[in-house]
Design an enzyme around this catalytic site. Structure first.
Site, PDB file in Angstrom:
ATOM      1  N   TYR A   1      -3.278  -0.191  10.495  1.00  0.00           N
ATOM      2  CA  TYR A   1      -3.029  -0.038   8.763  1.00  0.00           C
ATOM      3  C   TYR A   1      -1.799   0.133   8.138  1.00  0.00           C
ATOM      4  CZ  TYR A   1      -4.885  -0.622   3.716  1.00  0.00           C
ATOM      5  OH  TYR A   1      -4.799  -0.571   2.175  1.00  0.00           O
TER       6      TYR A   1
ATOM      7  N   SER B   1       1.077  -1.235   0.072  1.00  0.00           N
ATOM      8  CA  SER B   1      -0.100   0.110  -0.179  1.00  0.00           C
ATOM      9  C   SER B   1       0.847   1.270  -0.044  1.00  0.00           C
ATOM     10  CB  SER B   1      -1.256   0.378   1.380  1.00  0.00           C
ATOM     11  OG  SER B   1      -1.618   1.279   1.196  1.00  0.00           O
TER      12      SER B   1
HETATM   13  P1  NAP Z   1     -12.195  -5.054  -0.414  1.00  0.00           P
HETATM   14  O1  NAP Z   1     -12.769  -4.790  -1.487  1.00  0.00           O
HETATM   15  O2  NAP Z   1     -12.228  -4.781   0.769  1.00  0.00           O
HETATM   16  O3  NAP Z   1     -11.584  -6.308  -0.542  1.00  0.00           O
HETATM   17  C1  NAP Z   1     -10.864  -7.042   0.276  1.00  0.00           C
HETATM   18  C2  NAP Z   1     -11.350  -8.803  -0.013  1.00  0.00           C
HETATM   19  O4  NAP Z   1     -10.537  -9.434   0.926  1.00  0.00           O
HETATM   20  C3  NAP Z   1     -12.687  -9.149   0.093  1.00  0.00           C
HETATM   21  O5  NAP Z   1     -13.640  -9.700  -0.211  1.00  0.00           O
HETATM   22  C4  NAP Z   1     -12.965  -9.459   2.240  1.00  0.00           C
HETATM   23  O6  NAP Z   1     -13.567  -9.748   2.448  1.00  0.00           O
HETATM   24  C5  NAP Z   1     -11.961 -10.175   1.604  1.00  0.00           C
HETATM   25  N1  NAP Z   1     -11.084 -10.494   3.056  1.00  0.00           N
HETATM   26  C6  NAP Z   1     -11.173 -10.123   4.595  1.00  0.00           C
HETATM   27  N2  NAP Z   1     -10.682 -10.652   5.280  1.00  0.00           N
HETATM   28  C7  NAP Z   1     -10.186 -11.505   4.865  1.00  0.00           C
HETATM   29  C8  NAP Z   1     -10.163 -12.826   6.044  1.00  0.00           C
HETATM   30  N3  NAP Z   1      -9.830 -12.972   7.145  1.00  0.00           N
HETATM   31  N4  NAP Z   1      -9.810 -13.549   4.796  1.00  0.00           N
HETATM   32  C9  NAP Z   1     -10.409 -14.252   3.952  1.00  0.00           C
HETATM   33  N5  NAP Z   1     -11.014 -13.206   2.716  1.00  0.00           N
HETATM   34  C10 NAP Z   1     -11.092 -11.717   4.072  1.00  0.00           C
HETATM   35  O7  NAP Z   1      -9.924  -4.251  -0.685  1.00  0.00           O
HETATM   36  P2  NAP Z   1      -9.350  -3.553  -1.812  1.00  0.00           P
HETATM   37  O8  NAP Z   1      -9.698  -2.525  -2.475  1.00  0.00           O
HETATM   38  O9  NAP Z   1      -9.740  -4.666  -3.263  1.00  0.00           O
HETATM   39  O10 NAP Z   1      -8.193  -3.999  -1.147  1.00  0.00           O
HETATM   40  C11 NAP Z   1      -7.346  -5.762  -1.208  1.00  0.00           C
HETATM   41  C12 NAP Z   1      -6.404  -6.040  -1.242  1.00  0.00           C
HETATM   42  O11 NAP Z   1      -5.701  -4.673  -1.730  1.00  0.00           O
HETATM   43  C13 NAP Z   1      -6.144  -5.486   0.462  1.00  0.00           C
HETATM   44  O12 NAP Z   1      -4.976  -5.792   0.843  1.00  0.00           O
HETATM   45  C14 NAP Z   1      -5.754  -3.850   0.203  1.00  0.00           C
HETATM   46  O13 NAP Z   1      -5.147  -3.368   1.876  1.00  0.00           O
HETATM   47  C15 NAP Z   1      -4.894  -3.741  -0.611  1.00  0.00           C
HETATM   48  N6  NAP Z   1      -4.454  -2.151  -1.091  1.00  0.00           N
HETATM   49  C16 NAP Z   1      -5.969  -1.308  -2.039  1.00  0.00           C
HETATM   50  C17 NAP Z   1      -6.173  -0.695  -2.564  1.00  0.00           C
HETATM   51  C18 NAP Z   1      -7.127   0.330  -2.495  1.00  0.00           C
HETATM   52  O14 NAP Z   1      -7.193   1.309  -2.755  1.00  0.00           O
HETATM   53  N7  NAP Z   1      -8.052  -0.293  -2.584  1.00  0.00           N
HETATM   54  C19 NAP Z   1      -4.806   0.088  -1.953  1.00  0.00           C
HETATM   55  C20 NAP Z   1      -3.825  -0.185  -1.987  1.00  0.00           C
HETATM   56  C21 NAP Z   1      -3.830  -1.745  -1.139  1.00  0.00           C
HETATM   57  P3  NAP Z   1     -14.633  -8.579   3.459  1.00  0.00           P
HETATM   58  O15 NAP Z   1     -15.965  -8.613   1.781  1.00  0.00           O
HETATM   59  O16 NAP Z   1     -15.538  -9.807   4.458  1.00  0.00           O
HETATM   60  O17 NAP Z   1     -14.431  -7.989   4.373  1.00  0.00           O
HETATM   61  C1  GCO Z   2      -6.559   5.154   2.881  1.00  0.00           C
HETATM   62  C2  GCO Z   2      -7.299   4.172   2.236  1.00  0.00           C
HETATM   63  C3  GCO Z   2      -5.867   3.917   1.890  1.00  0.00           C
HETATM   64  C4  GCO Z   2      -6.115   2.900   0.504  1.00  0.00           C
HETATM   65  C5  GCO Z   2      -4.527   1.645  -0.054  1.00  0.00           C
HETATM   66  C6  GCO Z   2      -3.480   3.239  -0.359  1.00  0.00           C
HETATM   67  O1  GCO Z   2      -7.666   4.586   3.876  1.00  0.00           O
HETATM   68  O2  GCO Z   2      -5.348   6.249   3.586  1.00  0.00           O
HETATM   69  O3  GCO Z   2      -8.059   2.823   2.191  1.00  0.00           O
HETATM   70  O4  GCO Z   2      -4.870   3.390   3.350  1.00  0.00           O
HETATM   71  O5  GCO Z   2      -6.461   1.929   0.845  1.00  0.00           O
HETATM   72  O6  GCO Z   2      -3.931   1.377   1.075  1.00  0.00           O
HETATM   73  O7  GCO Z   2      -2.392   2.549  -1.107  1.00  0.00           O
END
Ligand code: NAP
Ligand code: GCO
Length: 268
Positions: free
Chosen positions: A161, A148
């Site tokens: 986080y 992230s």
């Molecule tokens: P998301 O939409 O919240 O999807 C996360 C998925 O992981 C959901 O299906 C969630 O299920 C599942 N999950 C959560 N806890 C779990 C557990 N204990 N066991 C199995 N599955 C579990 O998140 P996303 O935005 O796609 O992000 C995916 C990854 O990218 C995460 O690691 C997040 O931190 C990272 N990330 C996201 C962003 C962003 O801007 N979106 C940026 C940087 C990094 P539930 O629906 O039940 O929660």
């Molecule tokens: C926040 C956002 C970020 C993104 C991502 C950025 O609240 O700042 O959720 O943490 O999810 O991780 O890279």
């Protein structure tokens, strides 16, 4: 396909993407399927797995879906045995499952802090530990941890986080260090701000119809002047899962539109 481009193919590989019923995980799994891989995914309950299976089917992808809480080591160990029996040895692991809790640190119960650390840092350790032995036996493996911006930067309300994602960057480097000699490459992808359900609260329209202040802030902080999409992550994820990156190890590839390089646009 010419010989060089074959380095980017995932033909014949089995890829497990955790938490991939939707969002970033689903997009990465779709890219892997389109690159020739067999897709395995899990999510935390049957409803989500069923939702994911329907979405993969609609995308023309025959995925293998399993219910598994990635924080439960016994369940993960059992699932690896089940995957190996039903699908085959995992060649590519993407530790994607994750949660976030946006609470001012001094108001955050320790239990909430620990929950985020458990899913975002301990679980990638648990799942990687479960698949590495078979990768060693097979002679190769790719582990990709979804880091992230918060692996590098902090901000208000995301202490747990950021601590988890900072730790995940170092776990990535340590897996590289400890298992690189077994032809296992462990790298991270650091998405910028991506439009998924996880960031939906940061993009909600205000009661007066204006854009969320954080939405405006992030667009001003991003040279690309937009939020990322899950599609922006597909190419980098295929690269890190393919033979084209066999000498890339311990690296976090930031797919952020340039946020980390940019001081931000002057207001006004
Ligand atoms: P998301 O939409 O919240 O999807 C996360 C998925 O992981 C959901 O299906 C969630 O299920 C599942 N999950 C959560 N806890 C779990 C557990 N204990 N066991 C199995 N599955 C579990 O998140 P996303 O935005 O796609 O992000 C995916 C990854 O990218 C995460 O690691 C997040 O931190 C990272 N990330 C996201 C962003 C962003 O801007 N979106 C940026 C940087 C990094 P539930 O629906 O039940 O929660
Ligand atoms: C926040 C956002 C970020 C993104 C991502 C950025 O609240 O700042 O959720 O943490 O999810 O991780 O890279």
């Amino acid at each position: 396909m010419n010989d060089f481009l074959k380095n980017f193919s995932l033909e014949g590989k089995i890829a497990w993407i955790t938490g991939a019923s939707y969002g970033i995980g689903f997009a990465i799994a779709t890219a892997y399927a389109q690159s020739g891989a067999t897709i395995v995914f899990n999510d935390i309950n049957q409803e989500l797995v069923d939702k994911g299976m329907k979405a993969y089917e609609a995308a023309g992808i025959k995925a293998h879906g399993y219910v598994c809480d990635v924080t439960n080591e016994a369940a993960v160990q059992a699932l690896v045995k089940q995957i190996e029996a039903e699908v085959g040895v995992v060649d590519i692991l993407v530790n994607n499952a994750g949660i976030i809790r946006r609470i001012p640190m001094c108001e955050m119960p320790a239990e909430e802090f620990a929950k985020v650390i458990n899913v975002d840092l301990v679980a990638p350790f648990i799942v990687a530990k479960a698949v590495i032995p078979s990768m060693i036996a097979k002679g190769h493996g790719k582990i990709i941890n979804i880091c992230s911006m918060m692996s590098e930067l902090g901000r208000e309300t995301v202490s747990a986080y950021a601590a988890a994602k900072g730790g995940l960057k170092m776990l990535t480097r340590n897996i590289c260090s400890e298992y690189g000699e077994h032809n296992i490459q462990c790298n991270g992808i650091g998405p910028g701000y991506i439009a998924t359900p996880q960031t939906a609260p940061l993009r909600e329209r205000q009661p007066d119809g204006s854009r969320h202040p954080f939405d405006q802030f992030i667009v001003a902080k991003t040279p690309a002047a937009r939020w990322g999409t899950t599609e922006d992550l597909m190419g980098p994820a295929v690269f890190l899962a393919s033979d084209a990156s066999n000498f890339v190890n311990g690296h976090v590839l930031y797919v952020d539109g340039g946020i980390l390089a940019y001081i931000g646009k002057q207001p006004g």
